[in-house]
Write a protein that holds these residues in place. Structure first.
Motif, PDB file in Angstrom:
ATOM      1  N   ALA A   1       0.840  -1.203   0.000  1.00 10.92           N
ATOM      2  CA  ALA A   1       0.000   0.000   0.000  1.00 10.92           C
ATOM      3  C   ALA A   1       0.870   1.246   0.000  1.00 10.92           C
ATOM      4  CB  ALA A   1      -0.938   0.000   1.206  1.00 10.92           C
ATOM      5  N   SER A   2       1.904   1.239   0.821  1.00 14.72           N
ATOM      6  CA  SER A   2       2.810   2.381   0.872  1.00 14.72           C
ATOM      7  C   SER A   2       3.486   2.609  -0.473  1.00 14.72           C
ATOM      8  CB  SER A   2       3.855   2.132   1.960  1.00 14.72           C
ATOM      9  OG  SER A   2       4.747   3.206   2.026  1.00 14.72           O
ATOM     10  N   ARG A   3       3.896   1.545  -1.128  1.00 17.91           N
ATOM     11  CA  ARG A   3       4.532   1.658  -2.444  1.00 17.91           C
ATOM     12  C   ARG A   3       3.547   2.142  -3.512  1.00 17.91           C
ATOM     13  NH1 ARG A   3       7.316  -3.804  -3.616  1.00 17.91           N
ATOM     14  NH2 ARG A   3       8.241  -2.619  -5.319  1.00 17.91           N
ATOM     15  N   LEU A   4       2.298   1.693  -3.422  1.00 17.57           N
ATOM     16  CA  LEU A   4       1.286   2.122  -4.398  1.00 17.57           C
ATOM     17  C   LEU A   4       0.951   3.601  -4.241  1.00 17.57           C
ATOM     18  CD1 LEU A   4      -1.108  -0.972  -4.434  1.00 17.57           C
ATOM     19  CD2 LEU A   4       0.440  -0.227  -6.258  1.00 17.57           C
ATOM     20  N   TYR A   5       0.932   4.102  -3.005  1.00  9.11           N
ATOM     21  CA  TYR A   5       0.695   5.537  -2.793  1.00  9.11           C
ATOM     22  C   TYR A   5       1.734   6.361  -3.547  1.00  9.11           C
ATOM     23  CZ  TYR A   5      -2.913   5.089   0.812  1.00  9.11           C
ATOM     24  OH  TYR A   5      -4.086   4.827   1.480  1.00  9.11           O
ATOM     25  N   GLU A   6       2.980   5.914  -3.526  1.00  8.71           N
ATOM     26  CA  GLU A   6       4.038   6.646  -4.224  1.00  8.71           C
ATOM     27  C   GLU A   6       3.964   6.463  -5.733  1.00  8.71           C
ATOM     28  OE1 GLU A   6       7.703   5.329  -2.520  1.00  8.71           O
ATOM     29  OE2 GLU A   6       7.120   5.931  -0.493  1.00  8.71           O
ATOM     30  N   SER A   7       3.603   5.274  -6.190  1.00 10.69           N
ATOM     31  CA  SER A   7       3.657   4.951  -7.617  1.00 10.69           C
ATOM     32  C   SER A   7       2.466   5.449  -8.420  1.00 10.69           C
ATOM     33  CB  SER A   7       3.763   3.435  -7.810  1.00 10.69           C
ATOM     34  OG  SER A   7       4.963   2.966  -7.278  1.00 10.69           O
ATOM     35  N   LEU A   8       1.313   5.582  -7.793  1.00 13.88           N
ATOM     36  CA  LEU A   8       0.104   5.894  -8.559  1.00 13.88           C
ATOM     37  C   LEU A   8      -0.319   7.354  -8.467  1.00 13.88           C
ATOM     38  CD1 LEU A   8      -1.937   2.645  -7.941  1.00 13.88           C
ATOM     39  CD2 LEU A   8      -0.653   3.305  -9.976  1.00 13.88           C
ATOM     40  N   VAL A   9       0.573   8.221  -8.001  1.00 14.59           N
ATOM     41  CA  VAL A   9       0.259   9.650  -7.993  1.00 14.59           C
ATOM     42  C   VAL A   9       0.123  10.138  -9.439  1.00 14.59           C
ATOM     43  CG1 VAL A   9       1.102  11.946  -7.393  1.00 14.59           C
ATOM     44  CG2 VAL A   9       1.346  10.070  -5.776  1.00 14.59           C
ATOM     45  N   TYR A  10       1.005   9.645 -10.302  1.00 11.54           N
ATOM     46  CA  TYR A  10       0.935   9.975 -11.732  1.00 11.54           C
ATOM     47  C   TYR A  10       1.019   8.695 -12.539  1.00 11.54           C
ATOM     48  CZ  TYR A  10       1.768  14.760 -10.306  1.00 11.54           C
ATOM     49  OH  TYR A  10       1.659  15.990  -9.703  1.00 11.54           O
ATOM     50  N   VAL A  11       0.136   8.571 -13.527  1.00 12.49           N
ATOM     51  CA  VAL A  11       0.119   7.434 -14.439  1.00 12.49           C
ATOM     52  C   VAL A  11       0.247   7.995 -15.848  1.00 12.49           C
ATOM     53  CG1 VAL A  11      -1.337   5.589 -15.359  1.00 12.49           C
ATOM     54  CG2 VAL A  11      -1.286   6.016 -12.904  1.00 12.49           C
ATOM     55  N   VAL A  12       1.185   7.463 -16.614  1.00 15.06           N
ATOM     56  CA  VAL A  12       1.411   7.953 -17.974  1.00 15.06           C
ATOM     57  C   VAL A  12       1.029   6.859 -18.960  1.00 15.06           C
ATOM     58  CG1 VAL A  12       3.122   8.824 -19.602  1.00 15.06           C
ATOM     59  CG2 VAL A  12       3.300   9.407 -17.173  1.00 15.06           C
ATOM     60  N   GLN A  13       0.238   7.225 -19.942  1.00 13.81           N
ATOM     61  CA  GLN A  13      -0.146   6.277 -20.995  1.00 13.81           C
ATOM     62  C   GLN A  13      -0.315   7.043 -22.294  1.00 13.81           C
ATOM     63  OE1 GLN A  13      -0.203   3.034 -20.983  1.00 13.81           O
ATOM     64  NE2 GLN A  13      -1.069   2.761 -22.986  1.00 13.81           N
ATOM     65  N   GLY A  14       0.368   6.602 -23.330  1.00 13.85           N
ATOM     66  CA  GLY A  14       0.237   7.242 -24.639  1.00 13.85           C
ATOM     67  C   GLY A  14       0.692   8.694 -24.638  1.00 13.85           C
TER      68      GLY A  14
ATOM     69  N   ILE B   1       0.259  10.859 -22.346  1.00  7.81           N
ATOM     70  CA  ILE B   1      -0.631  11.689 -21.523  1.00  7.81           C
ATOM     71  C   ILE B   1      -0.453  11.285 -20.066  1.00  7.81           C
ATOM     72  CG2 ILE B   1      -3.027  12.332 -21.048  1.00  7.81           C
ATOM     73  CD1 ILE B   1      -3.637  11.656 -23.983  1.00  7.81           C
ATOM     74  N   THR B   2      -0.322  12.278 -19.186  1.00  8.25           N
ATOM     75  CA  THR B   2      -0.163  12.026 -17.757  1.00  8.25           C
ATOM     76  C   THR B   2      -1.508  12.211 -17.059  1.00  8.25           C
ATOM     77  OG1 THR B   2       2.116  12.798 -17.828  1.00  8.25           O
ATOM     78  CG2 THR B   2       1.071  12.705 -15.670  1.00  8.25           C
ATOM     79  N   TYR B   3      -1.908  11.201 -16.305  1.00  5.19           N
ATOM     80  CA  TYR B   3      -3.142  11.243 -15.521  1.00  5.19           C
ATOM     81  C   TYR B   3      -2.755  11.297 -14.048  1.00  5.19           C
ATOM     82  CZ  TYR B   3      -4.924   9.426 -19.938  1.00  5.19           C
ATOM     83  OH  TYR B   3      -5.212   9.246 -21.266  1.00  5.19           O
ATOM     84  N   LYS B   4      -3.389  12.183 -13.299  1.00  7.92           N
ATOM     85  CA  LYS B   4      -3.069  12.337 -11.880  1.00  7.92           C
ATOM     86  C   LYS B   4      -4.044  11.529 -11.039  1.00  7.92           C
ATOM     87  CE  LYS B   4      -2.154  15.527  -8.214  1.00  7.92           C
ATOM     88  NZ  LYS B   4      -1.959  16.856  -7.748  1.00  7.92           N
ATOM     89  N   GLY B   5      -3.476  10.674 -10.173  1.00 10.87           N
ATOM     90  CA  GLY B   5      -4.293   9.881  -9.260  1.00 10.87           C
ATOM     91  C   GLY B   5      -4.797  10.743  -8.113  1.00 10.87           C
ATOM     92  N   LEU B   6      -6.074  10.616  -7.811  1.00 16.19           N
ATOM     93  CA  LEU B   6      -6.715  11.405  -6.752  1.00 16.19           C
ATOM     94  C   LEU B   6      -7.402  10.468  -5.759  1.00 16.19           C
ATOM     95  CD1 LEU B   6      -8.461  13.939  -9.152  1.00 16.19           C
ATOM     96  CD2 LEU B   6      -6.356  14.342  -7.872  1.00 16.19           C
TER      97      LEU B   6
ATOM     98  N   PHE C   1      -9.318   9.036 -10.986  1.00 17.33           N
ATOM     99  CA  PHE C   1      -8.726   9.925 -11.981  1.00 17.33           C
ATOM    100  C   PHE C   1      -9.835  10.803 -12.534  1.00 17.33           C
ATOM    101  CE2 PHE C   1      -6.134   6.154 -11.872  1.00 17.33           C
ATOM    102  CZ  PHE C   1      -4.847   6.650 -11.859  1.00 17.33           C
ATOM    103  N   GLU C   2      -9.548  12.088 -12.707  1.00 15.03           N
ATOM    104  CA  GLU C   2     -10.479  13.007 -13.359  1.00 15.03           C
ATOM    105  C   GLU C   2      -9.836  13.435 -14.668  1.00 15.03           C
ATOM    106  OE1 GLU C   2     -11.690  16.199 -10.806  1.00 15.03           O
ATOM    107  OE2 GLU C   2     -12.604  14.828  -9.360  1.00 15.03           O
ATOM    108  N   VAL C   3     -10.499  13.123 -15.761  1.00 13.76           N
ATOM    109  CA  VAL C   3      -9.938  13.365 -17.081  1.00 13.76           C
ATOM    110  C   VAL C   3     -10.782  14.416 -17.790  1.00 13.76           C
ATOM    111  CG1 VAL C   3      -9.294  12.294 -19.267  1.00 13.76           C
ATOM    112  CG2 VAL C   3      -9.169  10.965 -17.149  1.00 13.76           C
ATOM    113  N   GLY C   4     -10.154  15.523 -18.150  1.00  6.15           N
ATOM    114  CA  GLY C   4     -10.844  16.567 -18.904  1.00  6.15           C
ATOM    115  C   GLY C   4     -10.951  16.154 -20.365  1.00  6.15           C
ATOM    116  N   MET C   5     -12.134  16.326 -20.924  1.00  8.90           N
ATOM    117  CA  MET C   5     -12.366  15.913 -22.299  1.00  8.90           C
ATOM    118  C   MET C   5     -13.169  16.986 -23.024  1.00  8.90           C
ATOM    119  SD  MET C   5     -13.218  11.925 -21.608  1.00  8.90           S
ATOM    120  CE  MET C   5     -12.806  11.375 -23.244  1.00  8.90           C
ATOM    121  N   MET C   6     -13.186  16.875 -24.330  1.00 10.02           N
ATOM    122  CA  MET C   6     -13.962  17.804 -25.132  1.00 10.02           C
ATOM    123  C   MET C   6     -14.760  17.005 -26.160  1.00 10.02           C
ATOM    124  SD  MET C   6     -12.840  21.215 -27.191  1.00 10.02           S
ATOM    125  CE  MET C   6     -12.423  22.017 -25.668  1.00 10.02           C
ATOM    126  N   ALA C   7     -16.049  17.259 -26.220  1.00  9.02           N
ATOM    127  CA  ALA C   7     -16.902  16.576 -27.188  1.00  9.02           C
ATOM    128  C   ALA C   7     -16.644  17.139 -28.578  1.00  9.02           C
ATOM    129  CB  ALA C   7     -18.378  16.757 -26.811  1.00  9.02           C
TER     130      ALA C   7
END
Length: 141
Positions: A81-94, A96-101, A118-124
């Motif tokens: 759990a302690s390691r996941l708190y540090e690792s999942l603050v930011y997730v990068v894919q493709g 794009i960086t997604y911030k863990g909340l 994760f809260e992801v801003g999008m545009m229709a």
């Protein structure tokens, strides 16, 4: 699909964290090998913002199954759990960086349940507007 991109980003971070552990994302098969991770989306919502913009909220659960032969399963869960708190603050894919909340965890029956949103801003996409064809103007004096 944005949900798949975020989930794949989480799986990539877990692979960086523990490359030798198995990772599952669809279902846990009977007789899977431990230690292992299981990742699934458990909640989602969408909120309209200004104009064509909206925010998609995604919540994921990461289960960690420690080595069953270990005498310190509870400690292994807390350590992970302690390691996941540090690792999942930011997730990068493709690219794009997604911030863990709202990261949190609980240990139930020697299995770690780790939650991250994760809260992801999008545009229709705008609907195409038909272009005006030819117009003829006549001018009389």
């Amino acid at each position: 699909m944005i949900e798949e991109k975020v989930k794949n980003g989480i799986l990539a971070r877990l692979d960086e964290l523990e490359p030798s552990f198995d990772k599952y994302d669809e279902q846990i098969k009977q007789g899977f090998s431990e230690p292992a991770f299981f990742v699934r989306q458990i909640d989602g919502a969408q909120e309209q913002k200004l104009g064509q913009r909206f925010t998609r909220m995604l919540m994921f659960e990461i289960k960690f199954f420690p080595d069953p032969d270990s005498l310190t399963e509870q400690a292994a869960c807390q350590n992970m759990a302690s390691r996941l708190y540090e690792s999942l603050v930011y997730v990068v894919q493709g690219g794009i960086t997604y911030k863990g909340l709202r990261l949190r965890h609980e240990v139930i029956e020697d299995v770690l349940h780790f939650f991250v949103s994760f809260e992801v801003g999008m545009m229709a996409e705008k609907e195409p507007v038909p272009k005006m064809e030819k117009i003829e103007l006549e001018e009389h004096l």
